[in-house]
Structure formats: C-alpha cells, structure tokens
Enzyme design. Structure first.
Site, short mmCIF file in Angstrom:
data_model
loop_
_atom_site.label_atom_id
_atom_site.label_comp_id
_atom_site.label_asym_id
_atom_site.label_seq_id
_atom_site.Cartn_x
_atom_site.Cartn_y
_atom_site.Cartn_z
CG ASP A 1 34.52 32.65 -116.38
OD1 ASP A 1 34.29 31.58 -115.82
OD2 ASP A 1 35.66 33.15 -116.44
CG ASP B 1 34.85 27.77 -114.84
OD1 ASP B 1 34.19 28.78 -115.22
OD2 ASP B 1 36.03 27.60 -115.14
#
Ligand SMILES: *[C@@H]1O[C@H](CO)[C@@H](O)[C@H](O)[C@H]1NC(C)=O
Ligand SMILES: *[C@@H]1O[C@H](CO)[C@@H](O)[C@H](O)[C@H]1NC(C)=O
Length: 426
Positions: free
Chosen positions: A86, A287
């Site tokens: 992430d 992201d």
C-alpha cells in the site's frame, strides 16, 4: 457500488499523519544484536549508491483478487505474513494474536506479541501513529496504541511492536533489522471494502513509522521504493534505488504540503485518444493499495460519457447484468481476453502539466477489466460513491505493467513501461 466480490482494499490514506511530525528527531534504536550497519545515509548523488536494494516477489491481481501482496518474513525464527502492498499509507501491520476483532486469519497465522517487544509509548515512533488529540501515553513505558484510518473508512487499531525482519539485499548480504510495526487487534472494513484476505498491510509511505523510513534512517538503503505490478498477476516490489533505470523514466514532482500526505502529484489533465477532455488540473494520489482508479464525481461522469460516446456505432452494448463493476460492455459472445475488445477502445493519457511531456499512458488494457462473465468493464470508479469525496486515486489498474518509483530523496514519482512478469536477477 461494485458488487461484493470486487475488493478495493485500503484506498489508504492514513489520516493520522497530517500533524506536524517534521520536528521528530531521527530514530534511535537499541538493536545492538542486529548485523552492524550503522552507516549514516549518504547525500543523494546519482552515482553514489548505498550498497543495495531489497527485492520482494509480489502476488495477486486486480481482478478477481483485488489486491497485490508480498510475503514478508517477521521474527526469529521467521514466519511469513502475506501483506497487501500500500503506497497510500505508512504503517505496516499484521493481524495480532490477541483478542482480535476483524481478523480473518487463523490464530496460527497471526503475529504473537510478547511483553518484551512492545514499543513503549515514549518512543519517538509512537507519536506518529497515535490518533490526534489522544492521551494514550500516561507514562513513557506504557504500550504504544496505534490507529490507522484509511480513506475508504476502513481502519486498523492495535499496539506497536518491534521485531526482526530478515531481508536479503541484492548484493547478497542478509540483514535482520529490528523494525517497529503494528500488531492489529481491531480491524474495521466498511462500505465496499470486503475484509482483505491478507494478514495485514505493508505501508510503502515515507512517514517516520514506515518500514522504508526505518531502513533508510539506518543507512541500509536509499529512500526509494517501487513496484512493478503485472497485468497478468504478480510482479515485484523493491526498496532502494538499485533497479531504477538511469534513463527513460518519466518523473513528476511529489506535491509538498498537500493535506493528504504520501504520494500525491499533479496537476494532471486527462487526454482521450491524445485529445484534451474537460478533465483538467487533477491532483492524483498514487495508491498501490487501491485496485481501481477513482475520480471525483464530476470528472468521473465526464470520463464515462467520453468513452460511451466514442463507442456509439460499435458492436458493443452496455450491460447491467454484470455485478462485477458498475460500467460494463458485452459483445456478441463473451470475450476470452481483453485483446478481443481493446481495439474498440481508445487510449487515455494523464498529462502532468507542470513538467513538459510527462505523461502516464493508459492503453485500454490499463483501464478495462475482463470479468468472469466475459464482459469488459471500466476499472475507473466514482470516488464520491466510495466515500472518497473529491480525492482522485490512481489505483493498480493504471499502475500495471509499469515500474513505478517513489523517490523520496529527489521527491518525485516516476514510471516506465516494464515487463513485470520476471523478477529482476539479484
Ligand atoms: C551490501 O550492502 C550493505 C548495505 O548497504 C552493506 O552494508 C554490505 O556490506 C554489502 N554487502 C556486500 C557483500 O557488499
Ligand atoms: C457519483 O456518486 C455520487 C455520490 O453517490 C452521486 O451523487 C453522483 O451522481 C455519482 N456520479 C455519477 C456520474 O454516477
């Protein structure tokens, strides 16, 4: 929203790191028994590379799994944990073998903390992971409670622990630094987010609490992280700058002082088939923790309309019978591969206007998903509908089949087309 079998884990933006952390001193670790590597980080000059990098194999895909993950060894003796990668958050956490809410892994695959490896709340790392305004730290030796909230309203709560994370460097050395991370005993998944199948999250951010910062503050690697996610699934992740090509990379500055910390860039304009659209001046968050790409409602509408208009007269029809994603097209027969349909769609381009000719090229395979029903669906979603407000989030669909590099030393994000199927030799 996308149906239940579509996951979009961790559109992560830790909301907690917005407070002024810049005054926090460099970390001070008492990990005397780790291999002694106490070099100070060198000033960034292009031909002066710190020894090495760490390369980890990535598994997973956008569809049907909905995440990319790495298997990270933690502890001595080491145990492997599958962690969602992430770039939208800092803190790495694993499900905790403690009374645990929202844990999806059986106990024997959870991390077992002990009294001795709890990070005390007086530790400098702790300040950055507590919720703002909390008064958790009564006495400096109390445990450090952490809390991470993700932009999709998921969250993880737990305690900070410190343990060995053995890492093999590309130069052949094996390190076992003591690293602080979260032992998560209370996870919440809300709205569209299904509980992840991973044991936790590997935060690739540059905040003080991230694995990257802890490694770079000890001079082990450069403050650079990157990933190469294959459209056929899998790929690789790296810490350090060893694999970064010396030419051919498109670089755009990371925006400083944005309210969303982490890897934000822009402004960017969207082109459709190389022609301007009404979508202009976007700030975008890179992201890897989000499978799909999200645009604010207005720009989302513009993109969908542009694509739909262009398909008029082609042998494709919209279908609402596919529960996978909101916008889908079917053919006369179910498609067997995206190749069957990609030639009917035009490429998109994100053009970063602050720097000349810096473009993120998005062929149809970068924004379409072939579902198990044989339809082609749009891998771009309405961020407002997902509770993301006006954030624009570049997720894995857009990042596939490219090496994407987050260079925190030069404060820039870069990408270059790459074959992510093969792990680079090391
Ligand atoms: C590999 O790199 C590390 C960290 O930069 C360094 O400390 C170590 O000595 C290097 N090992 C070899 C075999 O060169
Ligand atoms: C996006 O979601 C918002 C909030 O649910 C909704 O009001 C808006 O109409 C949606 N936009 C489109 C184009 O579907």
């Amino acid at each position: 929203m996308p149906a239940m079998d579509v996951k979009n884990r961790g559109i992560a933006m830790a909301l907690l790191f917005i407070l002024g952390l810049s005054s926090i001193l460099p970390l001070c670790f008492s990990d005397a028994n780790q291999p002694s590597l106490t070099k100070k980080p060198q000033p960034p000059t292009s031909n002066n590379r710190i020894g090495s990098s760490v390369v980890l194999r990535v598994q997973g895909n956008v569809y049907p799994l909905g995440y990319y993950s790495v298997s990270l060894n933690i502890g001595n003796p080491p145990k492997a944990y599958d962690l969602d990668i992430d770039s939208g958050s800092d803190l790495t956490w694993v499900q905790c073998d403690a009374p645990c809410k929202g844990c999806t892994k059986p106990k024997n695959q959870q991390y077992k903390p002990n009294k001795k490896n709890l990070v005390p709340c007086g530790d400098q790392l702790c300040a950055g992971v507590q919720s703002p305004g909390s008064h958790h730290c009564q006495s400096p030796n109390d445990q450090c409670d952490y809390e991470v909230e993700y932009a999709d309203h998921g969250s993880s709560l737990g305690v900070l622990v410190r343990d060995y994370i053995p890492l093999r460097l590309t130069n052949g050395s094996v390190l076992g630094p003591l690293v602080a991370f979260g032992c998560g005993y209370d996870q919440a998944y809300s709205g569209p987010t299904s509980p992840p199948s991973t044991a936790g999250v590997l935060g690739l951010g540059n905040g003080k609490s991230s694995l990257l910062s802890q490694l770079t503050s000890r001079g082990l690697i450069r403050n650079v992280v990157g990933h190469c996610l294959s459209g056929r699934g899998g790929g690789f992740l790296f810490f350090g700058d060893h694999l970064v090509p010396s030419s051919g990379v498109s670089w755009t500055p990371i925006l400083p002082g944005s309210s969303v910390k982490h890897y934000v860039s822009g402004p960017a304009d969207l082109l459709f088939n190389a022609k301007p659209t009404s979508v202009k001046g976007l700030q975008v968050i890179f992201d890897s923790g989000s499978s799909y790409t999200y645009f604010n409602s207005q720009d989302y509408r513009a993109i969908v309309n542009t694509i739909v208009d262009d398909l008029k007269g082609k042998q494709l029809s919209r279908t609402t019978a596919d529960p996978s994603l909101p916008v889908c097209w079917k053919g006369a027969k179910p498609f067997k591969s995206l190749g069957d349909v990609a030639n009917l769609f035009k490429p998109l381009t994100l053009s970063f206007t602050r720097t000349k000719n810096v473009q993120l090229q998005l062929p149809p395979s970068s924004y379409l998903i072939l579902t198990k029903y044989g339809n082609a669906c749009l891998g771009i979603l309405n961020g407002s509908e997902a509770g993301l407000g006006n954030l624009n989030i570049i997720g894995d669909t857009f990042l596939q089949d490219k090496m994407v590099i987050y260079d925190n030393e030069k404060k820039q994000i870069g990408w270059i087309s790459a074959n992510c199927d093969r792990l680079p030799e090391s």
